[in-house]
Motif scaffolding. Structure first.
Motif: not given
Lengths: 139, 116
Positions: A41, A45, A106-107, A110, A113-114
């Motif tokens: 992911l 992204e 926003f990507g 993400v 967060g990952l």
């Protein structure tokens, strides 16, 4: 240290290929199975963001990914050549502010967060996103 | 896996079945479907994501865009999702506060019925 480099044209269809390559190399490098979804992911992204930026600024230029096995870490760097303003790490959650073609920031949120470790280097000559995860064995 | 889309209407609720990967390449197809449904007067949408293998921020953007459209008509867009790897993305982005997320289509239909 072993490195795999991949360049691709700024087309959305190639993002999936980049995700698959990154996940395959992460698995081979020894990244835990439980982290592979996060790798897939986060790399997706970063590549999506780069594709959108290139389509807006320099559609003929390729996007580059480096995948590196370095001192027990699996490190991925996605580099684009589109001019970038400073990237904000956080977005207010205001539905009225969100657009259909989601904001690249926003990507980034993400990815942050990952990935276990993320560094974003925006510049007028392009943005480098470097992220890494723990890896057990060398390639 | 590519993206497969289907939809059906039960009572006033339009259930959108999504299967496969929602990313920068496939998300435009989902966006077109949601826009088409709203344009045809379907303002209460339930997107079943139980067969979604992959969702990125582009897909989230399409869902948010759909939510904005139905809310303009006092409608709703809710989700069915129990997959941890998909739910994690909603949590990271704070969108669990924006979407109603249910464990099954039946649970969502029941909740929707109570709201009527």
């Amino acid at each position: 240290m072993a490195t795999v480099e991949l360049t691709f044209s700024a087309l959305p269809a190639h993002v999936r290929t980049a995700r698959l390559v990154a996940t395959a190399i992460a698995r081979r490098t020894g990244v835990q199975e439980s982290l592979l979804d996060e790798v897939r992911l986060a790399v997706g992204e970063a590549c999506s963001r780069a594709v959108e930026a290139h389509r807006a600024h320099c559609p003929g230029e390729p996007i580059r990914i480096e995948l590196r096995d370095d001192s027990g870490r699996f490190e991925v760097t996605v580099s684009d050549q589109a001019p970038s303003d400073e990237i904000k790490q956080e977005q207010p959650l205001d539905l009225g502010m969100l657009s259909d073609s989601f904001m690249s920031n926003f990507g980034i949120a993400v990815i942050t967060g990952l990935a276990d470790d993320v560094q974003v280097f925006p510049s007028p000559k392009g943005t480098n996103i470097r992220m890494s995860w723990p890896a057990a064995v060398g390639v | 896996m590519d993206l497969k889309l289907d939809h059906r209407t039960e009572d006033r609720l339009t259930i959108v079945e999504v299967e496969g990967e929602i990313d920068v390449y496939t998300a435009p197809r989902l966006r077109e479907l949601l826009i088409d449904l709203v344009n045809k007067g379907n303002f209460h949408l339930l997107v079943n994501m139980e067969k979604v293998d992959f969702l990125d921020s582009t897909g989230l953007g399409v869902l948010v865009g759909g939510l904005k459209r139905v809310r303009a008509h006092d409608g709703s867009l809710e989700l069915v999702c129990t997959q941890e790897r998909i739910l994690k993305i909603f949590r990271i982005t704070g969108l669990t506060k924006v979407f109603g997320i249910y464990a099954s289509v039946d649970e969502a239909k029941e909740a929707h019925g109570k709201d009527k």
